[in-house]
Design a protein around this motif. Sequence first.
Motif, mmCIF file in Angstrom:
data_model
loop_
_atom_site.group_PDB
_atom_site.id
_atom_site.type_symbol
_atom_site.label_atom_id
_atom_site.label_comp_id
_atom_site.label_asym_id
_atom_site.label_seq_id
_atom_site.Cartn_x
_atom_site.Cartn_y
_atom_site.Cartn_z
ATOM 1 N N UNK A 755 -4.676 -7.602 -2.469
ATOM 2 C CA UNK A 755 -4.110 -7.517 -0.888
ATOM 3 C C UNK A 755 -4.630 -5.697 -0.596
ATOM 4 N N UNK A 756 -3.809 -5.239 -0.884
ATOM 5 C CA UNK A 756 -3.245 -3.832 -0.202
ATOM 6 C C UNK A 756 -4.805 -3.393 -0.510
ATOM 7 N N UNK A 757 -5.243 -3.545 -1.111
ATOM 8 C CA UNK A 757 -6.392 -2.442 -1.987
ATOM 9 C C UNK A 757 -7.722 -2.681 -1.317
ATOM 10 N N UNK A 758 -8.064 -4.260 -0.973
ATOM 11 C CA UNK A 758 -9.162 -4.668 -0.586
ATOM 12 C C UNK A 758 -8.741 -4.408 1.050
ATOM 13 N N UNK A 759 -7.679 -4.923 1.671
ATOM 14 C CA UNK A 759 -8.410 -4.294 3.500
ATOM 15 C C UNK A 759 -8.206 -2.490 3.413
ATOM 16 N N UNK A 760 -8.004 -1.572 2.722
ATOM 17 C CA UNK A 760 -7.484 -0.416 2.661
ATOM 18 C C UNK A 760 -9.572 -0.281 2.356
ATOM 19 N N UNK A 761 -9.914 -1.017 1.709
ATOM 20 C CA UNK A 761 -11.633 -0.961 0.979
ATOM 21 C C UNK A 761 -12.097 -1.431 2.430
ATOM 22 N N UNK A 762 -11.804 -2.407 3.389
ATOM 23 C CA UNK A 762 -12.317 -2.627 3.961
ATOM 24 C C UNK A 762 -12.858 -1.604 5.080
ATOM 25 N N UNK A 763 -11.738 -0.977 5.332
ATOM 26 C CA UNK A 763 -11.561 0.194 6.303
ATOM 27 C C UNK A 763 -12.213 1.331 6.079
ATOM 28 N N UNK A 764 -12.699 0.913 4.367
ATOM 29 C CA UNK A 764 -12.977 2.232 4.331
ATOM 30 C C UNK A 764 -14.678 2.106 5.211
ATOM 31 N N UNK A 765 -15.243 1.420 4.489
ATOM 32 C CA UNK A 765 -16.245 0.488 5.657
ATOM 33 C C UNK A 765 -16.874 -0.180 6.075
ATOM 34 N N UNK A 766 -15.495 -0.198 7.015
ATOM 35 C CA UNK A 766 -15.721 -0.658 8.268
ATOM 36 C C UNK A 766 -16.734 0.009 9.684
ATOM 37 N N UNK A 767 -16.666 -1.062 10.599
ATOM 38 C CA UNK A 767 -17.266 -0.075 11.552
ATOM 39 C C UNK A 767 -15.245 0.523 12.407
ATOM 40 N N UNK A 768 -16.301 1.700 12.982
ATOM 41 C CA UNK A 768 -14.188 2.549 13.446
ATOM 42 C C UNK A 768 -13.392 2.038 14.738
ATOM 43 N N UNK A 771 -11.583 -0.093 11.982
ATOM 44 C CA UNK A 771 -10.897 0.476 10.646
ATOM 45 C C UNK A 771 -9.199 0.200 10.895
ATOM 46 N N UNK A 772 -9.068 0.757 11.253
ATOM 47 C CA UNK A 772 -7.681 1.752 12.711
ATOM 48 C C UNK A 772 -6.176 0.003 11.739
ATOM 49 N N UNK A 773 -7.706 -0.979 12.807
ATOM 50 C CA UNK A 773 -6.634 -2.449 12.289
ATOM 51 C C UNK A 773 -6.652 -2.334 10.184
ATOM 52 N N UNK A 774 -6.862 -2.397 10.173
ATOM 53 C CA UNK A 774 -8.033 -2.684 8.993
ATOM 54 C C UNK A 774 -6.349 -1.897 8.216
ATOM 55 N N UNK A 775 -6.193 -0.617 8.560
ATOM 56 C CA UNK A 775 -5.368 0.159 7.274
ATOM 57 C C UNK A 775 -4.281 0.061 7.763
ATOM 58 N N UNK A 799 -4.874 8.449 7.261
ATOM 59 C CA UNK A 799 -4.159 9.408 7.987
ATOM 60 C C UNK A 799 -5.625 10.305 7.785
ATOM 61 N N UNK A 800 -6.499 10.816 7.057
ATOM 62 C CA UNK A 800 -7.131 11.461 7.168
ATOM 63 C C UNK A 800 -8.402 10.048 8.548
ATOM 64 N N UNK A 801 -8.313 9.607 8.554
ATOM 65 C CA UNK A 801 -9.168 9.050 9.123
ATOM 66 C C UNK A 801 -8.355 8.728 10.553
ATOM 67 N N UNK A 802 -7.422 8.531 11.106
ATOM 68 C CA UNK A 802 -6.382 9.662 11.937
ATOM 69 C C UNK A 802 -6.823 10.731 12.813
ATOM 70 N N UNK A 803 -6.384 11.570 11.780
ATOM 71 C CA UNK A 803 -6.985 12.995 12.398
ATOM 72 C C UNK A 803 -8.594 13.175 12.707
ATOM 73 N N UNK A 804 -9.381 12.852 11.950
ATOM 74 C CA UNK A 804 -11.083 12.625 12.373
ATOM 75 C C UNK A 804 -11.499 12.162 13.307
#
Length: 944
Positions: A755-768, A771-775, A799-804
């Motif tokens: 489940x955690x990996x799934x939400x991480x993958x969704x965040x990687x492919x989601x609209x900005x 993505x934050x809520x999915x992470x 963390x990468x997503x937040x910095x960018x």
Amino acid sequence: MTGPATVERPLRLYGREAELAAVNRLVGRVRAGHGGALVLTGRPGLGRTALLAQAAHAFRSSPAARSPSGGGTTVLYTRAAAPEASMPYSGLHALLYGADDEPPTDVLRSGMPPAALLGLLRSLAERGPLLVCVDDVHLWDTRSRTALGFAARRLDAPYPVGLVLTVAAHRADDPALTGLPLRQLAPLTDRAASALLDELARTGTDAVVRAELLAEAEGSPRLLHDLVATLDPDQLRGRAPLPYPLVPAEILRRAYAAYVRVLPDGVRALLLLAAAAGEAEPSGYAPVEVLLRAAAAWADTGPADLTAAEASGLLSRTDDHVRFESALLRRSVYAGEPPARRRAAHTALAAVLDGAAHRLLRLVHRACAARGVDPALADALAAAATQPHHGHRRRSAALARSAELTADSNKRAARFTAAADQARLAGDTRAARALVAQARRLPTQDGIRGQAELVHGTLALRDGPVADARETLRAAAHLLAPHHPAAAAEARLGAAEAAWSAGDPAAYLDALSPAPDAGPLGDYRTGMRAFLDGRWDQGRTALRRCIGRADSATDPALLLRAGAAALVVGDVEAANTANTRALAAARTRGTALLVPQALEHLAYSELRAGRHASAGTHAHQGLLAAHQTGQRNTAAHLHAVLALAASVSGDAEVCAEHAATALAYAAAHGLAQAAALASWALARTDLALGRMHEAAARLDPLVHPGPRQGHFAVRMLAAPCFIEAVALVGEPARGRATLARFTDWTAATADPQAPAQLDRCRALLAHPEEAGDLYLLALAHHDRAGGDFERARTELLYGKWLRRHRRPREARTHLRSALIGFENRGARAWAEQAGAELRAAGDTAGAAAPGPVAALAGLTAQQQRIARRVAEGATNREVAEHLSLSPRTVDHHLRNVFAVLGIRSRVELARLVNKTEDTERLRRTDDRETDLPAEYGESCRPYR
């Protein structure tokens, strides 16, 4: 002037540095005008003759001191001849005939008193430095030995005479040689024997073949030469089967025939009895009381001869038992005696083995003494061998003897097959193949033929092309179905396992297609078929029943299937439990064949649980066990596991080496699962090192259905890595189909990380905006599931997503958490990536305190393991064997360790490691003190 011209330049000697140094010191003394002697002793085959030849070569080829007359060097070289041992002065006669064109016949006719020999050697030395080399001096006549020893003890300046003698180990205390410097040759170390094998087999050797050759040679360089000479390149590379037995009888007879022939008759009789006892007893031990009773009745020998047999260096005594110093010695002594004499020894042993406790052993000795078929004895032996308390090896030996005495073709084949199966379970796969081959050559009924094909196919499943194994097992199931339904079901499961290894889901379903059996095997087959058909609820129910039945199981094979079922449904802890119990059961029952499989399955479940270090430890143990039992397919999977463990630590070289080995085996044997795991490991290393394009390219064929390079069981496990790679290279569309399949798989599995990996993958492919809520949702799932490594990966990506997205303060919080998580798991490359992101977010991460702990912390996990083993005194070869690496890789890592730590020697490394451990112990003590409740006061602190 030189001696006989038959002494040629010797091959390079391995593992004889100390002995060569002693030889060179003596050569140097003689060159400098001084005399001296050296005696080399040891059992046959260890290189006494090669060292003697090296001494002669070194003396001839080195610059020598010149005598006043300007003469050159002289070498007198001779080999003793046993038939001349009773002829007075025959040894000196043979030696001195090489001293000149005209031998000193007047001196020889004079009877050669010791003083005369000394004078003659000194007169020869006046022409120039002289080296006397005598091989097997113990075979000389007594007077020649006495004269030579007398002269050797009186060699000194100004006479440049050197004597190098070789003597058998059991004659090293010869009074004639008293007082002379003695060097005892030991068997070659594994490292030296392995180096010699590299020189002899220049075309290369397969890892399993290599282990077999080194084990059979037992440190004997001569036997290693002989073994390699009997094999062709395909056999050495593992492309063709090895002969069985590996050491031919002729080589065995040649190895020790001369050594044993000169022993007294009573000692030889006792040695033969001990060898015959070892032939019937897999442990090789023989009770002293049984030996002495048999010896007294058969050869009129007694305790004095047993003592002499021990003094020969062939036998050793432990409490009330004796055994040969090595299996090679025992087999050589046995092979060196005529068949009639061997049969007589077995008859004598059978006569003194009375009582029910010795029934099986007594029958085996009677079988060894039999001539031709004996149906009654064969039946009795087969019946006695059914008792499980005898152990697999003993039962196999008894059943093989029973088969040899059986006339009926069906019975004979059945007994050879049963013997092969017992040998297989004992881990002696070469013996199992040889025995089942005999069964398959006999004309038999379908049911018996099916049993032989089942054993043959099961052996091929562990070492050979799995497509061949599948077809053999399918044929076995067809032959067995009308006669032995349970065995047919076992054959179908074996065929299914072969199809699984090959990555062929259609063949897997086909192997499980017959009506399901009742009980745990039926539940396993029903559940696995349902899962592959997409009927996940039905599959989960059946597999859960299979897992539940394992709670009271003690059969390691049944427990391994329960562990596999638990992994399929995602119950990682249940898989760990079942596989741990399977390992314990395999070891307790002495079922050596299943030990590497249990370790492989346990390593898989630990990888899924995120316990990568423990998985690596068990995989290393399994790899050693797989090589010992000749299971190259299992070894390939274990190399893939080790590559996956290295991909977590970020050690790219170790990962690449294990992955390359796994891929090589996979290509040769059609192991799609091992290949997929190895490729996934390489891709995960690419991710750790920031090589996203390379990772995406490796993973693309692994995660898509179809006949590409992937495996249906690995596809979803690798999916999160693929989605991460394509998202980070800016191609999220490539990952959407994989995400849809991963979503369905997550709904079907109980894998705690999914489940955690799934939400991480969704965040990687989601609209900005999403993505934050999915992470955050993924992190919440991690809180429930645990697993430092996967959580750290999610923290890093978040963390990468937040910095960018220009949120550096929040980014630093998650990147620090990622850094700590990676450091806790020894994931150095991932930690470096997190540290770089943290610095880019405006923080300085991971500055280590000075000192030894920080110094070792600068090494990779693999480098730390190597450093600690080296600090304990291990050689590079020993470290390589312990960690299942090549010596070249260990050497490369060690150079890097020295460079990182700023040291130049192993001594400095040992000091640094010891200092680090002392610091760690002190820190733990301080931690324990700090943990004491405050109310206990300072008086309760431990003294220092």
